[in-house]
Design an enzyme around this catalytic site. Structure first.
Site, PDB file in Angstrom:
ATOM      1  NE  ARG A  15      13.942  20.956  65.388  1.00 46.14           N
ATOM      2  CZ  ARG A  15      12.755  21.075  65.964  1.00 46.14           C
ATOM      3  NH1 ARG A  15      12.386  22.219  66.479  1.00 46.14           N
ATOM      4  NH2 ARG A  15      11.935  20.028  66.028  1.00 46.14           N
ATOM      5  CE  LYS A  22      15.006  14.317  69.826  1.00 48.31           C
ATOM      6  NZ  LYS A  22      13.978  15.211  69.230  1.00 48.31           N
ATOM      7  N   GLY A 101      11.137   8.682  73.389  1.00 47.98           N
ATOM      8  CA  GLY A 101      12.432   8.737  74.081  1.00 47.98           C
ATOM      9  C   GLY A 101      12.872  10.155  74.375  1.00 47.98           C
ATOM     10  CD  GLU A 151       0.453  15.044  63.184  1.00 46.01           C
ATOM     11  OE1 GLU A 151       1.533  15.575  63.459  1.00 46.01           O
ATOM     12  OE2 GLU A 151      -0.291  14.564  64.064  1.00 46.01           O
ATOM     13  CG  ASN A 374      46.532  18.826 115.176  1.00 50.25           C
ATOM     14  OD1 ASN A 374      45.414  19.334 115.101  1.00 50.25           O
ATOM     15  ND2 ASN A 374      47.622  19.425 114.722  1.00 50.25           N
TER      16      ASN A 374
HETATM   17  C1  UD1 Z   1       4.050  13.803  66.614  1.00 49.64           C
HETATM   18  C2  UD1 Z   1       2.576  13.575  66.398  1.00 49.64           C
HETATM   19  C3  UD1 Z   1       1.806  14.870  66.737  1.00 49.64           C
HETATM   20  C4  UD1 Z   1       2.116  15.297  68.167  1.00 49.64           C
HETATM   21  C5  UD1 Z   1       3.626  15.413  68.363  1.00 49.64           C
HETATM   22  C6  UD1 Z   1       3.952  15.655  69.814  1.00 49.64           C
HETATM   23  C7  UD1 Z   1       2.481  12.017  64.545  1.00 49.64           C
HETATM   24  C8  UD1 Z   1       2.201  11.864  63.105  1.00 49.64           C
HETATM   25  N1  UD1 Z   1       2.354  13.242  65.026  1.00 49.64           N
HETATM   26  O1  UD1 Z   1       4.483  14.828  65.786  1.00 49.64           O
HETATM   27  O2  UD1 Z   1       0.413  14.654  66.608  1.00 49.64           O
HETATM   28  O3  UD1 Z   1       1.508  16.519  68.449  1.00 49.64           O
HETATM   29  O4  UD1 Z   1       4.276  14.176  67.979  1.00 49.64           O
HETATM   30  O5  UD1 Z   1       5.305  15.972  69.946  1.00 49.64           O
HETATM   31  O6  UD1 Z   1       2.773  11.062  65.222  1.00 49.64           O
HETATM   32  N2  UD1 Z   1      10.156   8.982  65.529  1.00 49.64           N
HETATM   33  C9  UD1 Z   1      10.691   7.772  65.166  1.00 49.64           C
HETATM   34  N3  UD1 Z   1      10.658   7.398  63.871  1.00 49.64           N
HETATM   35  C10 UD1 Z   1      10.091   8.163  62.900  1.00 49.64           C
HETATM   36  C11 UD1 Z   1       9.529   9.416  63.276  1.00 49.64           C
HETATM   37  C12 UD1 Z   1       9.568   9.783  64.594  1.00 49.64           C
HETATM   38  O7  UD1 Z   1      11.216   7.040  65.998  1.00 49.64           O
HETATM   39  O8  UD1 Z   1      10.084   7.743  61.739  1.00 49.64           O
HETATM   40  C13 UD1 Z   1      10.182   9.374  66.934  1.00 49.64           C
HETATM   41  C14 UD1 Z   1      10.976  10.642  67.173  1.00 49.64           C
HETATM   42  O9  UD1 Z   1      12.330  10.329  67.445  1.00 49.64           O
HETATM   43  C15 UD1 Z   1      10.277  11.223  68.373  1.00 49.64           C
HETATM   44  C16 UD1 Z   1       8.828  10.765  68.222  1.00 49.64           C
HETATM   45  O10 UD1 Z   1       8.867   9.678  67.320  1.00 49.64           O
HETATM   46  O11 UD1 Z   1      10.772  10.678  69.564  1.00 49.64           O
HETATM   47  C17 UD1 Z   1       7.923  11.857  67.685  1.00 49.64           C
HETATM   48  O12 UD1 Z   1       8.431  12.284  66.430  1.00 49.64           O
HETATM   49  P1  UD1 Z   1       8.367  13.801  65.978  1.00 49.64           P
HETATM   50  O13 UD1 Z   1       8.869  13.905  64.591  1.00 49.64           O
HETATM   51  O14 UD1 Z   1       8.958  14.657  67.033  1.00 49.64           O
HETATM   52  O15 UD1 Z   1       6.812  14.048  66.038  1.00 49.64           O
HETATM   53  P2  UD1 Z   1       5.915  14.861  65.066  1.00 49.64           P
HETATM   54  O16 UD1 Z   1       5.836  14.154  63.763  1.00 49.64           O
HETATM   55  O17 UD1 Z   1       6.396  16.249  65.060  1.00 49.64           O
END
Ligand code: UD1
Ligand code: CA
Length: 454
Positions: A15, A22, A101, A151, A374
């Site tokens: 996004r 990112k 991160g 979730e 100057n």
């Molecule tokens: C996650 C949490 C959710 C919480 C939310 C807060 C889980 C299942 N859910 O949601 O409860 O409210 O964060 O923002 O954990 N990332 C990886 N590898 C992956 C997936 C994600 O490195 O395979 C990293 C992303 O880059 C990010 C972080 O993990 O930095 C969180 O991932 P994101 O997909 O934003 O979180 P959600 O699944 O939406």
């Protein structure tokens, strides 16, 4: 007990619509991940493990000197899968802080609280109560005790009413991570390995799950798009501005001040609107900075007045100097006390001695100017022959007439005078006058060419 920090940074950040990964997007001039790594260093982590995926080589290059361990998550199968990747290098004992991160503003103080909570329970989460919790994992409690994280996509209508959310920041016993992570399944609405499922595993092990809240909500704000990035930038800047005001800085408008780095300030510093400070800067007592200045890696000593729209880059400015408006100090500009550098004056790799003045339209490059000299309007040091740079040395109490060109290498002695409009190619002796220009031509009753009347 020793602390490991695990930073999740494998996500793509679709996004952002950017070619830059990112976690390398800048907040206050530094990559998001850089903020998290710095905070991890603050809490004396024994080991910092960053999980990378998208844009891996770029991300690693950006932090080549950060002394952190890297673990690859080649396919993004969920947050639980990401942390699983660390198991081969994760210590058997101690506690891990799990951070994101893309959540750059988490404060060390909040993490210390979280660690303290996890010392006694073995697992603790940072949670927050939001008016609109849509999209987040919800904290399910029974009689006040945490029962699960559900979730959004897996939640029932009733659970979706819960306003307490999981921020994605945890402190967990390493021994438990070794036990629990291999057991995660992806049997859920998103087909992902959810890290959040460790909460249920903790309960099954008879443990209590502790929680702490951040002091300020923006600490746990994540960045998913540029709108959120810009909003977080303002919050981060507001917090920095507040801290500076609490140290006694007079910010005319804290919402129009940007610090992208570190600033050390004396007392009674006044900063007008739209000033940007970058890198490592120091501003001494009583300094006034006018509107629209950009100041990077520069020290400005006490009592100096800077007029609007002046630019500083790697400069050293003495006490009680007067700079600007529209002055430009480039790398290696060193001004002694009580120097005046006025409008449209550029100073590069040049030392200017006590009380000397260059008030209008001047270029001083690769030069040394003594004390009390100057430099007239429009003076140029011609320091470059297209291939090489040469020095111009001007002594004390010299007077350089307006619109002079000083062709380096050249020396102007103490007390010497250069007549206006001169192109000086040979050294000028102490206390002498040098003028280089043709005699003025005069013709009486001269008639300029006239336009023909139609
Ligand atoms: C996650 C949490 C959710 C919480 C939310 C807060 C889980 C299942 N859910 O949601 O409860 O409210 O964060 O923002 O954990 N990332 C990886 N590898 C992956 C997936 C994600 O490195 O395979 C990293 C992303 O880059 C990010 C972080 O993990 O930095 C969180 O991932 P994101 O997909 O934003 O979180 P959600 O699944 O939406
Ligand atoms: Ca997800």
């Amino acid at each position: 007990m020793s602390t490991t920090v695990i930073i999740l940074a494998a996500g793509k950040g679709t996004r952002m619509r950017s070619s830059l990964p990112k976690v390398l997007q800048p907040l206050a001039g530094r990559p998001l991940l850089g903020h998290v790594i710095d905070t991890a260093k603050h809490i004396n982590a024994e080991k910092i493990i960053t999980i990378y995926g998208h844009g891996g080589p770029l991300v690693q290059q950006a932090f080549a000197h950060a002394q952190i361990d890297w673990v690859e998550q080649a396919e993004q199968l969920g947050t639980g899968h990401a942390v699983q990747m660390t198991l081969p290098v994760l210590p058997q004992d101690g506690i891990s802080l799990i951070l994101s991160g893309d959540v750059p503003c988490i404060r060390a103080a909040t993490l210390e609280k979280l660690l303290a909570a996890a010392q006694s329970t073995g697992i603790a989460l940072v949670t927050l109560t939001l008016a609109d919790a849509t999209g987040y994992g919800r904290i399910v409690r029974k009689n006040g005790d945490i029962q699960a994280i559900v979730e959004h996509k897996d939640a029932s209508d009733e659970q979706r009413q819960i306003q307490e959310i999981n921020t994605g920041i945890y402190a967990v016993s390493n021994a438990k991570l070794h036990k629990w992570l291999p057991r995660l399944s992806n049997d859920n609405a998103q087909g992902e390995y959810y890290l959040t499922d460790i909460v249920a595993m903790a309960l099954a092990d008879g443990m209590q799950v502790a929680s702490v809240e951040p002091e300020q909500a923006f600490e746990v704000d994540g960045v998913n798009d540029r709108v959120q990035l810009a909003a977080l930038e303002r919050q981060f800047q507001a917090a920095q501005a507040k801290a500076l005001m609490q140290q006694g800085v007079h910010l005319i408008d804290p919402s129009r001040f940007d610090l992208r780095g570190n600033l050390k300030v004396g007392q009674d510093v006044c900063i007008d609107i739209n000033v940007i400070i970058e890198g490592d800067c120091e501003i001494g007592d009583g300094v006034e900075i006018g509107a629209g200045c950009v100041i990077k890696n520069t020290k400005i000593a006490a009592g100096t007045k800077v007029q609007p729209y002046s630019i500083f880059d790697n400069a050293l400015v003495g006490e009680n100097t007067q700079i600007g408006p529209f002055a430009r100090l480039r790398p290696g500009a060193q001004l002694a006390a009580e120097v005046h550098i006025g409008n449209f004056v550029e100073v590069k790799n040049t030392i200017v001695g006590f009380g000397s003045k260059a008030n209008h339209f001047t270029y001083l490059g690769d030069a040394e100017v003594g004390a009390g000299s100057n430099i007239g309007a429009g003076t140029i040091t011609c320091n470059y022959d297209g291939a090489n740079k040469f020095k111009t040395i001007i002594g004390d109490n010299a007077f350089i007439g307006s619109n002079s060109s000083l062709v380096a290498p050249v020396q102007i002695g103490n007390g010497a005078t250069v007549g206006a409009g001169s192109t000086i190619t040979r050294d000028v002796a102490e206390n002498s006058l040098a003028v280089e220009r043709s005699k003025q031509f005069a013709k009486e009753n001269y008639q300029r060419p006239q336009k023909l009347k139609k």
